[in-house]
Design a protein around this motif. Structure first.
Motif, PDB file in Angstrom:
ATOM      1  N   GLU A  41     -20.635  -3.326  17.111  1.00  8.63           N
ATOM      2  CA  GLU A  41     -21.309  -2.317  16.295  1.00  8.63           C
ATOM      3  C   GLU A  41     -20.315  -1.320  15.710  1.00  8.63           C
ATOM      4  N   LYS A  42     -19.136  -1.242  16.294  1.00 11.18           N
ATOM      5  CA  LYS A  42     -18.100  -0.322  15.819  1.00 11.18           C
ATOM      6  C   LYS A  42     -16.830  -1.103  15.538  1.00 11.18           C
ATOM      7  N   TYR A  43     -16.013  -0.534  14.670  1.00 15.11           N
ATOM      8  CA  TYR A  43     -14.712  -1.123  14.388  1.00 15.11           C
ATOM      9  C   TYR A  43     -13.742  -0.012  14.035  1.00 15.11           C
ATOM     10  N   LEU A  44     -12.477  -0.336  14.050  1.00 16.33           N
ATOM     11  CA  LEU A  44     -11.442   0.599  13.610  1.00 16.33           C
ATOM     12  C   LEU A  44     -11.058   0.248  12.191  1.00 16.33           C
ATOM     13  N   GLU A  45     -10.698   1.239  11.432  1.00 21.77           N
ATOM     14  CA  GLU A  45     -10.169   1.009  10.096  1.00 21.77           C
ATOM     15  C   GLU A  45      -8.758   1.569  10.048  1.00 21.77           C
ATOM     16  N   ILE A  46      -7.799   0.692   9.754  1.00 25.53           N
ATOM     17  CA  ILE A  46      -6.422   1.144   9.533  1.00 25.53           C
ATOM     18  C   ILE A  46      -6.316   1.465   8.060  1.00 25.53           C
ATOM     19  N   TRP A  47      -5.905   2.679   7.812  1.00 24.13           N
ATOM     20  CA  TRP A  47      -5.821   3.158   6.444  1.00 24.13           C
ATOM     21  C   TRP A  47      -4.417   3.714   6.219  1.00 24.13           C
ATOM     22  N   LYS A  48      -3.773   3.226   5.211  1.00 23.58           N
ATOM     23  CA  LYS A  48      -2.471   3.757   4.806  1.00 23.58           C
ATOM     24  C   LYS A  48      -1.390   3.633   5.876  1.00 23.58           C
ATOM     25  N   LEU A  49      -1.220   2.464   6.414  1.00 23.52           N
ATOM     26  CA  LEU A  49      -0.106   2.213   7.317  1.00 23.52           C
ATOM     27  C   LEU A  49       1.158   2.141   6.457  1.00 23.52           C
ATOM     28  N   GLU A  50       2.133   2.970   6.780  1.00 27.41           N
ATOM     29  CA  GLU A  50       3.375   3.004   6.009  1.00 27.41           C
ATOM     30  C   GLU A  50       4.570   3.178   6.936  1.00 27.41           C
ATOM     31  N   VAL A  51       5.652   2.517   6.568  1.00 29.28           N
ATOM     32  CA  VAL A  51       6.923   2.651   7.280  1.00 29.28           C
ATOM     33  C   VAL A  51       7.968   3.051   6.241  1.00 29.28           C
ATOM     34  N   LEU A  52       8.748   4.083   6.546  1.00 23.89           N
ATOM     35  CA  LEU A  52       9.790   4.496   5.607  1.00 23.89           C
ATOM     36  C   LEU A  52      10.763   3.336   5.372  1.00 23.89           C
ATOM     37  N   PRO A  53      11.288   3.201   4.149  1.00 23.39           N
ATOM     38  CA  PRO A  53      12.170   2.071   3.819  1.00 23.39           C
ATOM     39  C   PRO A  53      13.321   1.858   4.798  1.00 23.39           C
ATOM     40  N   MET A  94     -10.412  -3.371  10.711  1.00 24.12           N
ATOM     41  CA  MET A  94     -10.494  -3.737   9.306  1.00 24.12           C
ATOM     42  C   MET A  94      -9.437  -2.951   8.538  1.00 24.12           C
ATOM     43  N   THR A  95      -8.901  -3.561   7.486  1.00 19.23           N
ATOM     44  CA  THR A  95      -7.936  -2.884   6.628  1.00 19.23           C
ATOM     45  C   THR A  95      -8.015  -3.469   5.227  1.00 19.23           C
ATOM     46  N   LYS A  96      -7.559  -2.711   4.278  1.00 17.22           N
ATOM     47  CA  LYS A  96      -7.422  -3.200   2.908  1.00 17.22           C
ATOM     48  C   LYS A  96      -5.926  -3.163   2.604  1.00 17.22           C
ATOM     49  N   ARG A 116       3.776   5.695  10.047  1.00 16.94           N
ATOM     50  CA  ARG A 116       2.524   6.383  10.322  1.00 16.94           C
ATOM     51  C   ARG A 116       1.360   5.549   9.839  1.00 16.94           C
ATOM     52  N   MET A 117       0.182   5.871  10.379  1.00 18.42           N
ATOM     53  CA  MET A 117      -1.056   5.251   9.913  1.00 18.42           C
ATOM     54  C   MET A 117      -2.193   6.222  10.181  1.00 18.42           C
ATOM     55  N   CYS A 118      -3.270   5.988   9.491  1.00 15.93           N
ATOM     56  CA  CYS A 118      -4.502   6.714   9.713  1.00 15.93           C
ATOM     57  C   CYS A 118      -5.472   5.708  10.333  1.00 15.93           C
ATOM     58  N   LEU A 119      -6.085   6.050  11.443  1.00 20.86           N
ATOM     59  CA  LEU A 119      -6.944   5.137  12.190  1.00 20.86           C
ATOM     60  C   LEU A 119      -8.295   5.804  12.421  1.00 20.86           C
ATOM     61  N   TYR A 120      -9.331   5.207  11.829  1.00 23.79           N
ATOM     62  CA  TYR A 120     -10.684   5.753  11.933  1.00 23.79           C
ATOM     63  C   TYR A 120     -11.573   4.821  12.740  1.00 23.79           C
ATOM     64  N   VAL A 121     -12.507   5.392  13.506  1.00 25.86           N
ATOM     65  CA  VAL A 121     -13.565   4.616  14.150  1.00 25.86           C
ATOM     66  C   VAL A 121     -14.748   4.638  13.186  1.00 25.86           C
ATOM     67  N   ARG A 122     -15.281   3.457  12.875  1.00 29.99           N
ATOM     68  CA  ARG A 122     -16.394   3.318  11.933  1.00 29.99           C
ATOM     69  C   ARG A 122     -17.549   2.583  12.598  1.00 29.99           C
ATOM     70  N   GLU A 123     -18.759   2.863  12.143  1.00 27.11           N
ATOM     71  CA  GLU A 123     -19.936   2.104  12.557  1.00 27.11           C
ATOM     72  C   GLU A 123     -20.152   0.988  11.558  1.00 27.11           C
ATOM     73  N   ASP A 124     -20.480  -0.183  12.054  1.00 23.84           N
ATOM     74  CA  ASP A 124     -20.692  -1.348  11.200  1.00 23.84           C
ATOM     75  C   ASP A 124     -22.135  -1.377  10.691  1.00 23.84           C
ATOM     76  N   LYS A 125     -22.443  -0.512   9.750  1.00 21.32           N
ATOM     77  CA  LYS A 125     -23.803  -0.401   9.203  1.00 21.32           C
ATOM     78  C   LYS A 125     -24.187  -1.591   8.334  1.00 21.32           C
ATOM     79  N   LEU A 126     -23.197  -2.336   7.832  1.00 22.60           N
ATOM     80  CA  LEU A 126     -23.474  -3.488   6.969  1.00 22.60           C
ATOM     81  C   LEU A 126     -23.456  -4.806   7.742  1.00 22.60           C
TER      82      LEU A 126
END
Length: 151
Positions: free
Chosen positions: A77-89, A112-114, A60-70
């Motif tokens: 002007e927009k980007y996606l942020e992948i947040w918490k992509l995880e695959v069960l072991p 973008m992702t961290k 699963r993953m969480c995928l957000y549309v973000r505005e590139d304010k910075l």
């Protein structure tokens, strides 16, 4: 068995499935809080996407549309942020993470992702590069001429 990335419905069944992803002691790796905050029974516009293997949620993953304010991304002007992509072991190293990222790339927006600890090689293989020389965030830009550091 055909595997597809699908938008996860926001319901109590999904909450139960998410519990198998929770890593004890690392609360931020669980998406349970986000799910509870935005729960509407069977909401089809949730930011959660996943891959089922049979009747089990395997990735699963969480995928957000973000505005590139910075103005981090000069090509959009927009980007996606992948947040918490995880695959069960039990499903790791079988292409599930790749499928999720390729699904996100299909929107043709910068992503973008961290990355979590020990996932740098995965993101590098997916052509993500550091946002800057000092940033821990990574980006993939479909409009970039090359895969050098964006800024």
């Amino acid at each position: 068995m055909g595997l597809n990335v699908e938008n996860l419905k926001m319901n109590f069944k999904t909450i139960e499935e998410f519990k198998s992803f929770k890593e004890y002691g690392l609360e931020e790796l669980s998406m349970l809080e986000e799910l509870h905050i935005s729960m509407v029974e069977d909401n089809t516009t949730s930011p959660f996407y996943g891959i089922y293997y049979g009747d089990r949620l395997a990735a699963r993953m969480c995928l957000y549309v973000r505005e590139d304010k910075l103005n981090l991304i000069p090509t959009s002007e927009k980007y996606l942020e992948i947040w918490k992509l995880e695959v069960l072991p039990a499903f790791q190293h079988k292409g599930f993470g790749l499928m999720l990222v390729e699904f996100a790339k299909s929107f043709h927006l910068p992503i973008m992702t961290k990355p979590r600890v020990k996932s740098q090689s995965f993101w590098k293989k997916m052509n993500f590069v550091p946002v800057s020389e000092t940033s821990t965030r990574l980006i993939w830009d479909p409009n970039a001429v090359d895969t050098q550091i964006i800024s």
